[in-house]
Design a protein around this motif. Structure first.
Motif, PDB file in Angstrom:
ATOM      1  N   LYS A  92       0.803  -1.226   0.000  1.00 37.14           N
ATOM      2  CA  LYS A  92       0.000   0.000   0.000  1.00 37.14           C
ATOM      3  C   LYS A  92       0.844   1.287   0.000  1.00 37.14           C
ATOM      4  CE  LYS A  92      -3.939  -2.171   2.290  1.00 37.14           C
ATOM      5  NZ  LYS A  92      -4.886  -2.145   3.443  1.00 37.14           N
ATOM      6  N   ALA A  93       2.047   1.187  -0.549  1.00 34.46           N
ATOM      7  CA  ALA A  93       2.899   2.382  -0.664  1.00 34.46           C
ATOM      8  C   ALA A  93       2.521   3.145  -1.931  1.00 34.46           C
ATOM      9  CB  ALA A  93       4.368   1.975  -0.714  1.00 34.46           C
ATOM     10  N   ASN A  94       3.022   4.363  -2.038  1.00 28.06           N
ATOM     11  CA  ASN A  94       2.740   5.194  -3.210  1.00 28.06           C
ATOM     12  C   ASN A  94       4.028   5.388  -4.005  1.00 28.06           C
ATOM     13  OD1 ASN A  94       1.933   7.030  -5.106  1.00 28.06           O
ATOM     14  ND2 ASN A  94       1.358   8.650  -3.667  1.00 28.06           N
ATOM     15  N   LEU A  95       4.106   4.728  -5.179  1.00 32.16           N
ATOM     16  CA  LEU A  95       5.276   4.831  -6.047  1.00 32.16           C
ATOM     17  C   LEU A  95       4.972   5.644  -7.310  1.00 32.16           C
ATOM     18  CD1 LEU A  95       6.672   1.174  -5.796  1.00 32.16           C
ATOM     19  CD2 LEU A  95       7.806   3.242  -4.994  1.00 32.16           C
ATOM     20  N   THR A  96       3.982   6.501  -7.236  1.00 29.38           N
ATOM     21  CA  THR A  96       3.604   7.312  -8.396  1.00 29.38           C
ATOM     22  C   THR A  96       4.800   8.112  -8.914  1.00 29.38           C
ATOM     23  OG1 THR A  96       1.341   7.533  -7.567  1.00 29.38           O
ATOM     24  CG2 THR A  96       2.071   9.140  -9.223  1.00 29.38           C
ATOM     25  N   ASN A  97       5.108   7.919 -10.199  1.00 29.23           N
ATOM     26  CA  ASN A  97       6.195   8.639 -10.885  1.00 29.23           C
ATOM     27  C   ASN A  97       7.582   8.403 -10.284  1.00 29.23           C
ATOM     28  OD1 ASN A  97       4.310   9.770 -12.666  1.00 29.23           O
ATOM     29  ND2 ASN A  97       3.980  11.553 -11.347  1.00 29.23           N
ATOM     30  N   ALA A  98       7.729   7.363  -9.473  1.00 30.08           N
ATOM     31  CA  ALA A  98       9.044   7.053  -8.898  1.00 30.08           C
ATOM     32  C   ALA A  98       9.925   6.375  -9.950  1.00 30.08           C
ATOM     33  CB  ALA A  98       8.884   6.132  -7.698  1.00 30.08           C
ATOM     34  N   ASN A  99      11.221   6.587  -9.852  1.00 29.70           N
ATOM     35  CA  ASN A  99      12.171   5.966 -10.775  1.00 29.70           C
ATOM     36  C   ASN A  99      12.928   4.865 -10.041  1.00 29.70           C
ATOM     37  OD1 ASN A  99      13.992   5.246 -12.715  1.00 29.70           O
ATOM     38  ND2 ASN A  99      14.890   7.276 -12.985  1.00 29.70           N
ATOM     39  N   LEU A 100      12.604   3.592 -10.378  1.00 28.06           N
ATOM     40  CA  LEU A 100      13.221   2.447  -9.707  1.00 28.06           C
ATOM     41  C   LEU A 100      14.202   1.698 -10.614  1.00 28.06           C
ATOM     42  CD1 LEU A 100       9.926   2.503  -8.724  1.00 28.06           C
ATOM     43  CD2 LEU A 100      10.872   0.810  -7.178  1.00 28.06           C
ATOM     44  N   GLU A 101      14.756   2.352 -11.596  1.00 25.59           N
ATOM     45  CA  GLU A 101      15.667   1.688 -12.524  1.00 25.59           C
ATOM     46  C   GLU A 101      16.776   0.940 -11.782  1.00 25.59           C
ATOM     47  OE1 GLU A 101      16.339   3.950 -16.524  1.00 25.59           O
ATOM     48  OE2 GLU A 101      16.309   5.455 -14.928  1.00 25.59           O
ATOM     49  N   GLY A 102      16.911  -0.354 -12.079  1.00 27.89           N
ATOM     50  CA  GLY A 102      17.978  -1.149 -11.492  1.00 27.89           C
ATOM     51  C   GLY A 102      17.803  -1.490 -10.024  1.00 27.89           C
ATOM     52  N   ALA A 103      16.635  -1.232  -9.458  1.00 25.94           N
ATOM     53  CA  ALA A 103      16.401  -1.536  -8.047  1.00 25.94           C
ATOM     54  C   ALA A 103      16.368  -3.051  -7.837  1.00 25.94           C
ATOM     55  CB  ALA A 103      15.084  -0.920  -7.577  1.00 25.94           C
ATOM     56  N   SER A 104      16.718  -3.471  -6.627  1.00 24.96           N
ATOM     57  CA  SER A 104      16.735  -4.893  -6.296  1.00 24.96           C
ATOM     58  C   SER A 104      15.497  -5.256  -5.478  1.00 24.96           C
ATOM     59  CB  SER A 104      17.998  -5.233  -5.499  1.00 24.96           C
ATOM     60  OG  SER A 104      17.978  -6.579  -5.089  1.00 24.96           O
ATOM     61  N   VAL A 105      14.769  -6.277  -5.934  1.00 20.85           N
ATOM     62  CA  VAL A 105      13.560  -6.698  -5.210  1.00 20.85           C
ATOM     63  C   VAL A 105      13.561  -8.202  -5.011  1.00 20.85           C
ATOM     64  CG1 VAL A 105      12.165  -4.745  -5.981  1.00 20.85           C
ATOM     65  CG2 VAL A 105      12.241  -6.818  -7.369  1.00 20.85           C
ATOM     66  N   THR A 106      14.731  -8.803  -4.903  1.00 19.75           N
ATOM     67  CA  THR A 106      14.808 -10.238  -4.700  1.00 19.75           C
ATOM     68  C   THR A 106      14.248 -10.606  -3.332  1.00 19.75           C
ATOM     69  OG1 THR A 106      17.053  -9.992  -3.833  1.00 19.75           O
ATOM     70  CG2 THR A 106      16.834 -10.510  -6.169  1.00 19.75           C
ATOM     71  N   GLY A 107      13.910 -11.865  -3.164  1.00 21.09           N
ATOM     72  CA  GLY A 107      13.323 -12.285  -1.896  1.00 21.09           C
ATOM     73  C   GLY A 107      11.820 -12.090  -1.910  1.00 21.09           C
ATOM     74  N   ASN A 108      11.250 -11.994  -0.749  1.00 21.26           N
ATOM     75  CA  ASN A 108       9.792 -11.893  -0.625  1.00 21.26           C
ATOM     76  C   ASN A 108       9.300 -10.448  -0.576  1.00 21.26           C
ATOM     77  OD1 ASN A 108       9.405 -14.719  -0.523  1.00 21.26           O
ATOM     78  ND2 ASN A 108      10.034 -14.729   1.625  1.00 21.26           N
ATOM     79  N   THR A 109       9.835  -9.605  -1.415  1.00 20.62           N
ATOM     80  CA  THR A 109       9.378  -8.224  -1.490  1.00 20.62           C
ATOM     81  C   THR A 109       7.899  -8.194  -1.866  1.00 20.62           C
ATOM     82  OG1 THR A 109      11.579  -7.564  -2.251  1.00 20.62           O
ATOM     83  CG2 THR A 109       9.802  -5.968  -2.541  1.00 20.62           C
ATOM     84  N   SER A 110       7.123  -7.403  -1.139  1.00 24.82           N
ATOM     85  CA  SER A 110       5.678  -7.354  -1.392  1.00 24.82           C
ATOM     86  C   SER A 110       5.251  -5.963  -1.848  1.00 24.82           C
ATOM     87  CB  SER A 110       4.908  -7.724  -0.123  1.00 24.82           C
ATOM     88  OG  SER A 110       3.522  -7.554  -0.323  1.00 24.82           O
ATOM     89  N   PHE A 111       4.563  -5.915  -3.009  1.00 29.44           N
ATOM     90  CA  PHE A 111       4.026  -4.660  -3.539  1.00 29.44           C
ATOM     91  C   PHE A 111       2.494  -4.688  -3.534  1.00 29.44           C
ATOM     92  CE2 PHE A 111       8.239  -4.810  -5.538  1.00 29.44           C
ATOM     93  CZ  PHE A 111       8.697  -3.519  -5.299  1.00 29.44           C
TER      94      PHE A 111
END
Length: 221
Positions: A157-176
């Motif tokens: 329930k986060a707000n990632l509107t217009n965020a730039n996540l280029e190359g971000a790491s989300v390995t594991g149990n990351t929850s969106f």
């Protein structure tokens, strides 16, 4: 004044200014060395002892500081000192509701911190670590999150509107789950397939900074 015992026979004192100079140990020399016949030897030993004490004091204090065995700090500043990562300690902290909007927090360490409802709007978070952090309801809109680490993070329930996540790491149990991603850029983000499918259900918009459509960066079918 803080006090740190480093052995059963020695205690180092520190104040807001400087550590006190260690006392001479010449009083501990054998009494026999004080006889007139041994005065020259006495003086030589005393000189060497003084040099040794001075050298050990400098080297010892430096070593203690570098290994965190010696720590003198004004209680008012006990929460400061993030090294190269900013002025505040942010790792393993409860920062619920804190306002970091618009701040430069490049490579900031937020590992295992509670970041619920934190305001990161427009913040520069390049290379920041959110490893195993709780970002539930956090505002990351317009944030620069290139190369950030979200491994094991809860971004529900986060707000990632217009965020730039280029190359971000989300390995594991990351929850969106329930996260708003309109206009977010996920270029080169290695998502699990189930997470990709989840995000593609609500993906839309174009990132205003990179000009990349969100669905294309997510490789939505």
């Amino acid at each position: 004044m803080a006090i740190l015992s480093v052995s059963t026979t020695a205690t180092i004192f520190c104040s807001k200014s400087h550590p006190q100079k260690l006392n001479s140990t010449k009083q501990y020399l054998p009494k026999q060395l004080k006889s007139p016949q041994l005065q020259p030897l006495h003086r030589k030993i005393e000189a060497h002892v003084e040099i040794a004490i001075d050298s050990l004091a400098k080297a010892g204090l430096a070593a203690l500081l570098s290994t965190s065995l010696f720590f003198c700090v004004d209680p008012a500043f006990a929460f400061r000192g993030g090294g190269p990562y900013g002025i505040e300690v942010t790792r393993g902290q409860d920062l619920t509701g804190k306002d970091f909007s618009g701040k430069s927090l490049i490579k900031q360490d937020f590992k295992t911190s509670i970041l619920r409802q934190v305001n990161f709007k427009g913040a520069k978070l390049l290379g920041a670590s959110f490893f195993d952090a709780d970002l539930t309801g956090a505002d990351l809109s317009d944030a620069d999150l290139r190369g950030a680490d979200f491994s094991l993070a809860n971004v529900t329930k986060a707000n990632l509107t217009n965020a730039n996540l280029e190359g971000a790491s989300v390995t594991g149990n990351t929850s969106f789950k329930g996260t708003v991603i309109t206009g977010a850029d996920f270029t080169d983000v290695q998502l699990r397939e189930d997470q990709r499918e989840l995000l593609c259900k609500t993906a839309d918009g174009v990132n205003p900074t990179t000009g990349n459509p969100t669905r294309e960066t997510l490789l939505c079918k």
